[in-house]
Design a protein around this motif. Structure first.
Motif, mmCIF file in Angstrom:
data_model
loop_
_atom_site.group_PDB
_atom_site.id
_atom_site.type_symbol
_atom_site.label_atom_id
_atom_site.label_comp_id
_atom_site.label_asym_id
_atom_site.label_seq_id
_atom_site.Cartn_x
_atom_site.Cartn_y
_atom_site.Cartn_z
ATOM 1 N N ARG A 8 -27.523 -17.086 -32.420
ATOM 2 C CA ARG A 8 -28.341 -17.445 -33.571
ATOM 3 C C ARG A 8 -28.343 -16.348 -34.627
ATOM 4 N N ARG A 56 -22.528 -19.487 -30.919
ATOM 5 C CA ARG A 56 -23.351 -19.279 -29.736
ATOM 6 C C ARG A 56 -24.407 -18.202 -29.921
ATOM 7 N N ARG A 102 -23.160 -24.817 -31.773
ATOM 8 C CA ARG A 102 -24.616 -24.793 -31.898
ATOM 9 C C ARG A 102 -25.239 -26.110 -31.440
ATOM 10 N N THR A 147 -24.533 -27.823 -28.833
ATOM 11 C CA THR A 147 -24.489 -28.031 -27.380
ATOM 12 C C THR A 147 -25.879 -28.363 -26.844
ATOM 13 N N ASP A 148 -25.957 -29.346 -25.977
ATOM 14 C CA ASP A 148 -27.240 -29.805 -25.432
ATOM 15 C C ASP A 148 -27.963 -28.652 -24.718
ATOM 16 N N PRO A 149 -29.164 -28.275 -25.172
ATOM 17 C CA PRO A 149 -29.891 -27.170 -24.510
ATOM 18 C C PRO A 149 -30.198 -27.456 -23.040
ATOM 19 N N LEU A 151 -27.369 -26.373 -20.955
ATOM 20 C CA LEU A 151 -27.339 -24.919 -20.849
ATOM 21 C C LEU A 151 -28.375 -24.413 -19.852
ATOM 22 N N GLU A 152 -29.536 -25.074 -19.813
ATOM 23 C CA GLU A 152 -30.547 -24.681 -18.833
ATOM 24 C C GLU A 152 -30.077 -24.981 -17.411
#
Length: 279
Positions: free
Chosen positions: A113, A111, A170, A172-174, A177-178
């Motif tokens: 970078r 999680r 890593r 995970t659908d961005p 998350l938004e």
């Protein structure tokens, strides 16, 4: 044309058609195994070699050696209690430590970078080291005994879980998350409801690799001098006494254990993420 007519009617679970379609692959898998065992039996009996016994004779010897005990002991003999159960205990302890540590560290690394960029070279290096090569290091650090065996299993089995968990986190659908940020979900809620379910297929892929490594390391650590029990000890002891039938029985037992443990892990995977996403 309706979607139901185009793609076909969904077969109800538990119906005769569903049971028939499920039974065919099952029968095919076991028919191949039975054919291989039959060929082995025929070849061994035709050769009559003491080094290549028939599988039925090996199975009878394994039954007499480990599974002919009283009902109160779940049919386990003294040899099984003294050798098989300690091996399974060491493997279970090492695998459990590797699974918990690998998942927790993998989620933390995956999680971030920056953390992933810093740790990835180390992870790839540790992942590439052959696990049996690390056992002598643990012998020097911890000496012979159960702590050394459990530590060597855990340290070698943790890397597939850690790397796969980090990659799954890593991925995970961005967009999700938004949406979670818009809904003001807390960090633990995002981890539990978004990251962890997204990473589960990769986590179980790492767990299956770690399970195989744990079984291998369990046997290898018990082959070393100073070991007094375990399946690996049974192998070396039988080899020193030229008891080839026990050697073959121990190898067959390891194969059965590997299959049963992997099947159980796959059942847990299908239960958690569904048969469609389970490998």
């Amino acid at each position: 044309m309706t979607a139901q007519a185009r793609f076909g009617r969904r077969i109800p679970r538990g119906s005769a058609t569903h049971r028939a379609r499920t039974a065919v692959p099952f029968l095919l898998r076991w028919s191949v195994l039975l054919l291989a065992v039959a060929c082995w039996e025929a070849a061994a009996r035709s050769q009559g070699s003491v080094y290549f016994p028939p599988p039925l004779r090996i199975a009878r010897h394994a039954h007499d050696l480990w599974f002919s005990g009283p009902v109160g002991h779940v049919f386990l003999t003294t040899a099984a209690v003294d050798n098989v159960l300690p091996s399974l205990g060491r493997m279970a302890a090492g695998f459990a430590i590797a699974a918990v540590a690998g998942i927790l560290l993998g989620l933390a690394v995956g999680r971030s970078r920056r953390a992933y960029a810093l740790c990835n070279p180390v992870l790839q290096f540790a992942r590439a080291v052959p696990p049996p090569a690390l056992v002598p290091v643990f012998v020097v650090v911890l000496d012979f005994g159960t702590p050394m065996q459990v530590a060597s299993i855990a340290f070698s089995a943790v890397w597939p879980v850690l790397v796969n968990t980090a990659e799954g986190a890593r991925a995970t659908d961005p967009l999700r998350l938004e949406v979670a940020a818009v809904l003001r979900l807390t960090g633990p809620e995002r981890l539990w409801f978004l990251v962890l379910p997204s990473a589960l297929p990769r986590i179980f892929a790492g767990l299956r690799l770690s399970l195989s490594l744990s079984l291998i390391l369990m046997v290898f650590s018990e082959l070393l001098p100073g070991t007094a029990d375990g399946i690996g000890f049974t192998l070396t002891d039988a080899q020193s006494r030229s008891d080839l039938l026990t050697v073959w029985a121990a190898l067959m037992l390891l194969g059965v254990l590997g299959y049963v443990l992997n099947t159980g892990l796959l059942a847990v995977e299908r239960r958690l993420i569904g048969p469609g996403r389970a490998a």
